[in-house]
Enzyme design. Sequence first.
Site, PDB file in Angstrom:
ATOM      1  N   LYS A  53     -34.358 -14.800  79.235  1.00 29.68           N
ATOM      2  CA  LYS A  53     -34.523 -15.740  78.126  1.00 29.68           C
ATOM      3  C   LYS A  53     -35.726 -15.397  77.242  1.00 29.68           C
ATOM      4  O   LYS A  53     -35.712 -15.620  76.047  1.00 29.68           O
ATOM      5  CB  LYS A  53     -34.675 -17.166  78.662  1.00 29.68           C
ATOM      6  N   GLU A 103     -33.024 -26.653  73.712  1.00 26.61           N
ATOM      7  CA  GLU A 103     -32.232 -27.300  74.754  1.00 26.61           C
ATOM      8  C   GLU A 103     -32.424 -26.480  76.022  1.00 26.61           C
ATOM      9  O   GLU A 103     -32.760 -25.303  75.952  1.00 26.61           O
ATOM     10  CB  GLU A 103     -30.751 -27.301  74.365  1.00 26.61           C
ATOM     11  N   SER A 112     -29.992 -11.319  85.856  1.00 24.27           N
ATOM     12  CA  SER A 112     -30.560 -12.013  84.691  1.00 24.27           C
ATOM     13  C   SER A 112     -31.796 -12.833  85.011  1.00 24.27           C
ATOM     14  O   SER A 112     -32.576 -13.140  84.106  1.00 24.27           O
ATOM     15  CB  SER A 112     -29.490 -12.902  84.047  1.00 24.27           C
TER      16      SER A 112
HETATM   17  C1  LIG Z   1     -29.779 -19.277  81.183  1.00 18.88           C
HETATM   18  C2  LIG Z   1     -29.423 -18.293  82.184  1.00 18.88           C
HETATM   19  C3  LIG Z   1     -28.133 -17.718  82.216  1.00 18.88           C
HETATM   20  C4  LIG Z   1     -27.002 -18.175  81.333  1.00 18.88           C
HETATM   21  O1  LIG Z   1     -27.192 -17.964  79.979  1.00 18.88           O
HETATM   22  P1  LIG Z   1     -26.489 -16.770  79.197  1.00 18.88           P
HETATM   23  O2  LIG Z   1     -26.749 -17.093  77.768  1.00 18.88           O
HETATM   24  O3  LIG Z   1     -25.039 -16.812  79.535  1.00 18.88           O
HETATM   25  O4  LIG Z   1     -27.129 -15.520  79.629  1.00 18.88           O
HETATM   26  C5  LIG Z   1     -27.882 -16.722  83.131  1.00 18.88           C
HETATM   27  N1  LIG Z   1     -28.835 -16.303  84.006  1.00 18.88           N
HETATM   28  C6  LIG Z   1     -30.074 -16.838  84.009  1.00 18.88           C
HETATM   29  C7  LIG Z   1     -31.065 -16.340  85.001  1.00 18.88           C
HETATM   30  C8  LIG Z   1     -30.412 -17.841  83.108  1.00 18.88           C
HETATM   31  O5  LIG Z   1     -31.641 -18.354  83.129  1.00 18.88           O
END
Ligand SMILES: *Cc1c(COP(=O)(O)O)cnc(C)c1O
Length: 387
Positions: A91, A113, A372
Amino acid sequence: MSILDEPSVEGRFGEFGGRFVPETLVPACQELEAAFRDAWTDPTFRAELNQLLSEYAGRPSMLTECHNLGRSLGIRLILKREDLNHTGSHKINNVLGQAMLAKRMGKTRLVAETGAGQHGVASATAAALLGMSCKVYMGAVDVERQSLNVFRMKLLGAEVEAVHSGSRTLKDAVNEAMRDWVATVSETHYCLGSVMGPHPYPWMVREFQRIIGEEAHAQCRELLHGEDPDFVVACVGGGSNAMGIFSGFIDTSTARLIGVEPAGGAAVGRGVPGVVHGMRSYLMQDEYGQVQEAHSISAGLDYPGVGPEHSYLASIGRAEYPTVTDAEVISAFQLMARSEGIIPALECAHAMAWIVREAPKMQGKVVLMNLSGRGDKDVGQMMEILG
Ligand SMILES: *Cc1c(COP(=O)(O)O)cnc(C)c1O
């Protein structure tokens, strides 16, 4: 339109995307689009952002090959380590870009948000760093599920407002943040957390996240001696981490692109085209066209829609969007922790769950997965689930 170009002047990716907002927000979207275009072609802006990404966020993130899991699954499994970024997920890439852009536009306040809280934490972090005020809208259910992240945002100086309307989750937080933006647009930038919403957000956020894919592509070429992976796998909530990593492979390789959705929030898998949050995209709706509540074990994926570029990629067959169940996610989460010493965020445990299930069909293949985020925020929830 060729893949990875910018969308049409109306913000369309094929039949998806667009700018479905109240008239009062049209000038704000236009101002933002003009400012982003100007900044993104300004080498000074790019250089300042790159400096923040390396000195503050910790980029480039590395690749880790999972030898233990790879051996037991019969594949080569490579992780792109977005979990190692400052604040613990991908993020921060988008948020630093948007916060710098907001400052350049003369704005003094960010609204955001958040679902699991990672985007709220990243926004609060960027606001603290750049001397801006920050208000984060979060569904009341998520405030409960993610109390650690709520406190973290407060420590960083942000105001957190629990949203009690609708299903009291991410979808409702987006509505409230948009309402705030309409009312305060002269001083406020809406720092949207994924590749969704009205044009220019899906495109702009993808551009801020494409660094994941560009790095990963170059790193894979080195690790694999000039080859590309066979599969690139990421979880999909709104779709920003997936769009980010796909961007590096979409038109430079023949890798199969896999976006994994939760079974209870299968916007592409079970949705039909509709309009929500300013965009036309695949959306889970009931028989009357009302937006259906999404369900996922992971607050960050609890979203009934998906970014319009994913809908486009699905419609032309360039990317695939399978689903996994909560039970598969829980066991993948534990498997990764025990096998590799890495506790993943519940979101990306979805990508892992798909890989575990499909491994028998991928023997000997190279699989790149976007890790992620890290799982610290989910440990409390898992403690309850696992007793
Ligand atoms: C917010 C988040 C997501 C989902 O958001 P995307 O916009 O689909 O990437 C996925 N993995 C993590 C670790 C997140 O914090």
